[in-house]
Design a protein around this motif. Structure first.
Motif, PDB file in Angstrom:
ATOM      1  N   SER A  67       0.824  -1.202   0.000  1.00 11.61           N
ATOM      2  CA  SER A  67       0.000   0.000   0.000  1.00 11.61           C
ATOM      3  C   SER A  67       0.866   1.263   0.000  1.00 11.61           C
ATOM      4  O   SER A  67       0.603   2.203  -0.761  1.00 11.61           O
ATOM      5  CB  SER A  67      -0.922   0.003   1.221  1.00 11.61           C
ATOM      6  N   GLU A  75       2.259   2.181  -3.187  1.00 12.85           N
ATOM      7  CA  GLU A  75       1.242   2.658  -4.126  1.00 12.85           C
ATOM      8  C   GLU A  75       1.271   1.864  -5.429  1.00 12.85           C
ATOM      9  O   GLU A  75       1.244   2.414  -6.522  1.00 12.85           O
ATOM     10  CB  GLU A  75       1.417   4.155  -4.392  1.00 12.85           C
ATOM     11  N   GLY A 112      -0.225  -0.372  -8.255  1.00  7.38           N
ATOM     12  CA  GLY A 112      -1.521  -0.542  -8.893  1.00  7.38           C
ATOM     13  C   GLY A 112      -1.452  -1.461 -10.094  1.00  7.38           C
ATOM     14  O   GLY A 112      -0.384  -1.977 -10.449  1.00  7.38           O
ATOM     15  N   ASP A 122       1.251  -1.037 -12.780  1.00  3.75           N
ATOM     16  CA  ASP A 122       2.657  -0.987 -12.370  1.00  3.75           C
ATOM     17  C   ASP A 122       3.416  -2.264 -12.700  1.00  3.75           C
ATOM     18  O   ASP A 122       2.880  -3.376 -12.595  1.00  3.75           O
ATOM     19  CB  ASP A 122       2.766  -0.728 -10.861  1.00  3.75           C
ATOM     20  N   LYS A 167       8.930  -0.045 -10.562  1.00  4.59           N
ATOM     21  CA  LYS A 167       9.079   0.137  -9.122  1.00  4.59           C
ATOM     22  C   LYS A 167       9.834  -1.055  -8.543  1.00  4.59           C
ATOM     23  O   LYS A 167       9.659  -2.185  -9.005  1.00  4.59           O
ATOM     24  CB  LYS A 167       7.713   0.242  -8.434  1.00  4.59           C
ATOM     25  N   ARG A 194      11.834   5.285   1.208  1.00  6.88           N
ATOM     26  CA  ARG A 194      11.367   5.542  -0.149  1.00  6.88           C
ATOM     27  C   ARG A 194      12.447   6.314  -0.903  1.00  6.88           C
ATOM     28  O   ARG A 194      12.960   7.329  -0.411  1.00  6.88           O
ATOM     29  CB  ARG A 194      10.075   6.358  -0.139  1.00  6.88           C
TER      30      ARG A 194
END
Length: 274
Positions: free
Chosen positions: A47, A50, A52, A55, A122, A206
């Motif tokens: 989560s 992020e 989705g 991705d 990612k 991050r």
């Protein structure tokens, strides 16, 4: 993305131990193996990343798949890299229809061949703690396709990757990460969510790639290596033979300062004076 068969998946401490026993495997300190055993933490990581349906995600150190299966539930494509061949075989048997399993050392893969030319990937991973800094820098340096990362590492390493000049944890890695990306610690993770439990706290960091600074990265790395080799020495001493006092002054840097006090912009000026 699609329905994922996670039946019997080792998302719990007892099940993780049983699965490792069935595979004749014990957690390896050499490989930095600390297996995530809390499903809620795995879902929280996905989560926060992020992820989705559009991705493309790469995972390093997939292990027994606690994070892999949560990524596979929501991502458009997941590539999971695992060094341990038995763990990779077990992952492929369970998730091979939904996840591309890659066997090998992530620092030795051909990223262009693995990810293709398209940017926007990612990286989401629980990195082996003993090699986390090496892996983050390797991805930044060799995998421009990876636009951002959310990685779980030892808390001290997370702080080091994000440290600012003057911080006790600021070092070579801090500057090298800043050359390629913005980074920040976004969450702390307690030891009890892993098997075996590490003796240190973990953290999620991050890292979002930006356009690399327009100066020589190899020269920067050389100066950082020498400058931080004796981090308490003044730059005029630590960099002797590479940089003169005149060049330091030309770059607007007091020769009596130390490497640990210089930010990326000051290192840039120094590189451009050479």
């Amino acid at each position: 993305m699609g329905e994922v068969d996670a039946s019997g998946f080792p998302l719990g401490r007892r099940a993780t131990r049983e699965q490792l026993g069935a595979l004749a495997r014990r957690p390896s300190k050499r490989l930095g193996q600390n297996f995530l055993v809390e499903p809620e933490v795995a879902r929280r990581i996905v989560s926060l990343a992020e992820v989705g349906s559009q991705d493309r995600v790469v995972e390093i150190g997939a292990g027994l798949g606690a994070l892999t299966v949560e990524l596979a539930r929501v991502a458009g494509l997941v590539v999971a890299i695992e060094l341990d061949p038995k763990l990779a075989d077990a992952l492929e048997a369970r998730l091979g229809q939904m996840v591309k399993i890659v066997r090998g050392d992530a620092t030795r893969v051909d990223w262009s061949e693995l990810l293709g030319p398209q940017p926007g990937w990612k990286l989401v991973a629980n990195l082996p703690y003993s090699r986390a800094t090496e892996m983050v820098l390797d991805v930044l340096e060799r995998a421009p396709q990876v636009a951002e990362m959310l990685v779980m590492v030892q808390a001290e390493v997370a702080e080091r990757l994000s440290a600012a000049p003057g911080s006790p944890l600021f070092g070579q890695a801090s500057v090298r990460v800043a050359y390629w990306a913005r980074s920040r610690v976004i969450a702390k993770i307690p030891p009890q969510v892993f098997h075996p439990r590490p003796k240190v706290q973990s953290a999620l960091v991050r890292i979002v790639r930006h356009e690399p600074s327009p100066f020589s990265y190899p020269r920067l790395v050389e100066l950082l290596r020498v400058g931080f080799q004796h981090r308490r020495k003044m730059l005029r001493v630590a960099l002797r033979g590479l940089v003169s006092e005149e060049q330091l002054r030309e770059a607007g840097i007091d020769p009596q300062r130390r490497a640990e006090t210089l930010g990326l912009e000051e290192w840039r000026r120094l590189v451009e004076c050479l």
